[in-house]
Design an enzyme around this catalytic site. Structure first.
Site, PDB file in Angstrom:
ATOM      1  N   HIS A 144      39.104 -50.147  39.227  1.00 47.83           N
ATOM      2  CA  HIS A 144      38.869 -48.774  38.792  1.00 47.83           C
ATOM      3  C   HIS A 144      37.396 -48.381  38.849  1.00 47.83           C
ATOM      4  CE1 HIS A 144      42.986 -48.962  37.238  1.00 47.83           C
ATOM      5  NE2 HIS A 144      42.947 -47.650  37.301  1.00 47.83           N
ATOM      6  N   GLY A 145      36.512 -49.328  38.742  1.00 43.46           N
ATOM      7  CA  GLY A 145      35.103 -48.949  38.807  1.00 43.46           C
ATOM      8  C   GLY A 145      34.196 -50.131  38.580  1.00 43.46           C
TER       9      GLY A 145
END
Lengths: 358, 461
Positions: free
Chosen positions: B319-320
């Site tokens: 996700h990041g």
């Protein structure tokens, strides 16, 4: 999932026709944005600045000549009223509101403050002379509903073309809340209930809360240094090509003509200056030259109307280190530089005005 | 171009559908697919032409690599590692290089950190789709697509930038017989309406309050802190599931059925069930290509726990690039381990208690997922545990503003059928047409009223 048609169905083709027809209703009637209350939270900031300056105007009435600056938000970010009035010996009223209101609306608000002998400094932002217009219809209708404004020929005019559906129908939230008194009354009631708390909580350290505007309408939060380049914003100002501007019929020109008439009727002196701005670090000298050319174009109209130039094109620019968070918003350093120039230019003017009063 | 903008809805979409229908009917399926491919590349190129080159480069290289991946050949295993490595390297360069170099710089290993780069939209999604295809190709489970079909598989605009992550085995046969019909159009419009309504009416309305709260997370009263976490939970759900619904509806215009991505996740009564309902296609990918290859639950309790943690940590990092996402993955990994251990005890937990515990984990987990930093996350957690000493504050703690959207969103998420269930009930009748048109009308009123529409949250991932 069904086939194209079943015993209860209307058929997929008719389904598409009916649902798309219904779906396009907002576009056809101009319905946009649902809900009550100020559609744009920026209303509260301009409202607070205007109320402060109006209060100061009442307190300084008869202590003229007063210097009334009229313009966008570049005015309160560039004009340090308290220190400037100490230097020139006259009250200073920085009536500069969010430019998205439209300079015509701002000027009509400022005109209520003008008295005989006052010095009115018209400092519109370059965007007010753009041919497309740069009005924020939400902010403008909020202002009209909450504060009222008489004598507006087309209160929701001057909006960009892409917002035509928002403004051409009385079903529009913006036009509707201006033209339907019941709607306007509901909006006002809810707005008073909510107050400006929503705006005061707006995130980020930029300081646009109403508590950072004092009782005289001055912006008080500290602005030490320039923000990062991404925060300069206001990119449209960089589009300084002549074809983007209309120096005959734009909102800026019409407001200038109107303000000249008001000043003449009230016995006030009209002066003009370009709006104050910083220079983005990535633009070359040709950019400043183009800005000055556009400024010169509208100031020539002011010349014809008998206005006096307080500062010339180019004289209201400061370097990149004078920027706060956008092209038009100066930090403490930029405002100090502008104050030097304003004080030097105004001292003589104020002296002459005072002498002529006496 | 964002799905919920005037330009997409009134210009791009009608033009693309019209051109596809005309090409498909007059010139056959190949021409229809060519129109879809061209439209998809134009859609992507409108974001960033440079990133379009990245996308095209990835497709060309992977197409060549896929051609060499033949099961049973001596080089296949090494080539697969190289191919997967190259894809992960591309993703890593754009997404993780700045973060990793920052960590190494802080540790004194590097003399300077790399600057953050603009992330090519959808790179996380199309990289996973590509990796799945390459792995299956090496296993002999996927035929070679050829360059044009490969390009459309990766660039198909409804799901290009934020999923659902589609599997080649379910996409390619559908694309090969793509066609537009009134029945598919009606169903697609209905699903699109649900998604657009979710996004612009509910999610975007909650976004303001969520942004305000997460910008000032410290010192919130107890209830306000939980309301803030709930606000973001609903915003994220309606934003991402709204996007997925729109993608599903758009694909349906071309006769393609995308897999379900959200199945009422906030109704889940366990964390394991939550992950079977939330971002289903990512969960499925992680299960099929990470968890099971690691050994899944076949090698004892300890190894299962390790596999669950590793899988969820990878999900977090996907996700990041940041410690907040790693922490979020760790929370869900730990919760799944506990969930797994509890299930082993054979004790049935009351559904209400299970739901409450699951929602507590999910809401606490969303805090680092959304927070700008670990310090911000800790500050909000402290508030959620009553650290401020206050129970509740009036309006200025963000209670009144989001209330209508919170209540409506919670009711929709917890008590209403989800879009997959609604799509199964859908019939092209007058009542459904009025519902569809009504949802679109309200949503379009919101779209037209916003000068700068917010992007979808998952575009950042």
């Amino acid at each position: 999932m069904s086939s194209d048609r079943d015993h209860r169905g209307m058929g997929a083709g008719w389904f598409l026709v009916v649902s798309l027809a219904l779906a396009l209703t907002p576009l056809v009637v101009g319905l946009d944005g649902l809900g009550f209350g100020p559609a744009d939270a920026q209303f509260w900031w301009s409202d607070r600045v205007a109320a402060g300056v109006e209060g100061k105007a009442a307190r300084t009435e008869g202590r003229g000549p007063r210097v009334i600056f009229v313009g966008g938000s570049s005015v309160p970010f560039a004009v340090r009223a308290r220190s400037l009035e100490e230097r020139i010996g006259a009250p200073v009223l920085p009536y500069g509101l969010n430019a998205g209101l439209g300079i015509d609306l701002i000027a009509r608000g400022a005109a209520r403050l003008i008295r005989r002998g006052d010095i009115v400094v018209f400092a519109p932002e370059l965007q007010h002379f753009r041919s497309e217009g740069t009005v924020n219809p939400a902010l403008r209708s909020d202002w009209l509903v909450m504060r009222g404004m008489e004598g507006m020929e087309d209160p929701l005019g001057h909006a960009p073309l892409r917002q035509w559906t928002a403004l051409r129908s009385r079903w529009s939230r913006y036009r509707g809340q201006v033209e339907w008194e019941t709607y306007a009354a509901i909006v006002r009631a809810i707005a008073r209930l909510k107050g400006d708390r929503e705006w005061m909580q707006f995130p980020g350290p930029h300081g646009y809360e109403t508590r950072y505007v004092d009782d005289d309408g001055n912006v008080t939060f500290p602005r030490p240094g320039p923000r990062s380049p991404e925060q300069w914003g206001a990119w449209y100002v960089l589009e300084v090509a002549p074809e983007n501007y209309d120096f005959e019929g734009s909102i800026g020109v019409r407001t200038l003509e109107w303000l000249a008439r008001v000043c003449a009727e009230r016995g006030a002196m009209l002066m003009v200056m370009p709006s104050c701005h910083a220079t983005p670090p990535w633009v070359g000298p040709e950019f400043l030259e183009r800005v000055s050319q556009r400024e010169e174009q509208w100031m020539r109209i002011a010349d014809r109307l008998g206005a006096t130039r307080l500062l010339e094109p180019g004289a209201t620019a400061v370097g990149a280190d004078g920027a706060f968070d956008s092209f038009q918003h100066l930090n403490d350093r930029g405002a100090a530089a502008i104050e030097e120039r304003l004080a030097a230019a105004l001292r003589g003017v104020v002296g002459e005005a005072r002498a002529s009063r006496e | 171009m964002v799905f919920s903008t005037v330009g997409f809805l009134f210009v791009f979409l009608p033009l693309t559908v019209g051109a596809f229908v005309a090409a498909r009917r007059c010139l056959g399926v190949g021409a229809g697919l060519a129109v879809l491919t061209a439209a998809s590349l134009a859609f992507y190129g409108m974001w960033n032409q440079g990133h379009l080159a990245v996308l095209l480069g990835s497709v060309v290289v992977n197409c060549v690599l896929a051609a060499g991946l033949m099961p049973g050949r001596p080089w296949t295993r090494a080539l697969l590692w190289a191919a997967v490595g190259a894809n992960l390297l591309l993703l890593g360069w754009f997404k993780y290089a700045a973060f990793l170099s920052g960590v190494l710089f802080s540790a004194g290993v590097l003399g300077a950190a790399l600057p953050a780069r603009a992330l090519p939209l959808g790179i996380s999604f199309f990289t996973f789709q590509t990796v799945a295809y390459l792995v299956d190709r090496a296993r002999g489970l996927a035929p070679h697509m050829g360059p044009w079909r490969h390009l459309l598989f990766i660039s198909f605009f409804p799901q290009l930038v934020a999923g659902p992550i589609v599997h080649h085995s379910e996409m390619m046969p559908q694309l090969d017989r793509a066609r537009a019909s009134a029945a598919d159009g009606a169903a697609g419009l209905f699903i699109l309406a649900i998604g657009l309504f979710k996004k612009v009416v509910i999610a975007d309305s909650l976004a303001y309050y969520s942004d305000v709260g997460f910008a000032n997370p410290a010192g919130l009263p107890l209830i306000n802190a939980w309301v803030l976490a709930g606000t973001y939970a609903l915003q994220l759900y309606f934003d991402f599931s709204g996007y997925s619904d729109m993608a599903t509806g758009l694909a349906r215009f071309f006769g393609v059925r995308l897999p379900a991505n959200f199945l009422s996740p906030y109704k889940a009564t366990s964390v394991a069930a939550f992950w079977r309902r939330w971002h289903v296609t990512l969960s499925e990918f992680l299960k099929r290509y990470v968890y099971i290859p690691l050994g899944g639950s076949r090698a004892g309790a300890t190894r299962t726990a390790v596999n669950l943690m590793l899988t969820m940590l990878l999900g977090g990092i996907w996700h990041g690039a940041g410690w907040t996402f790693i922490l979020w993955g760790a929370i869900h990994g730990a919760a799944l381990v506990v969930n797994h251990a509890w299930r082993g005890l054979g004790v049935v937990m009351p559904a209400a208690l299970g739901w409450g515990l699951t929602m507590a984990v999910v809401l606490l987990g969303w805090v680092p997922f959304r927070a700008e930093s670990l310090a911000d996350a800790a500050a909000l957690w402290e508030s959620m545990l009553g650290g401020s000493g206050e129970i509740v504050r009036g309006y200025d703690g963000n209670l009144l503003g989001p209330a209508p959207y919170l209540l409506a969103g919670a009711a929709a998420a917890l008590a209403c059928p989800n879009s997959v269930e609604l799509a199964e009930r859908f019939r092209p009748t007058l009542p459904w047409a009025l519902w569809t048109g009504g949802m679109l009308a309200v949503a379009l009123a919101y779209v037209l009223g916003r000068i700068e529409p917010p992007e979808f949250l998952y575009y950042e991932f």
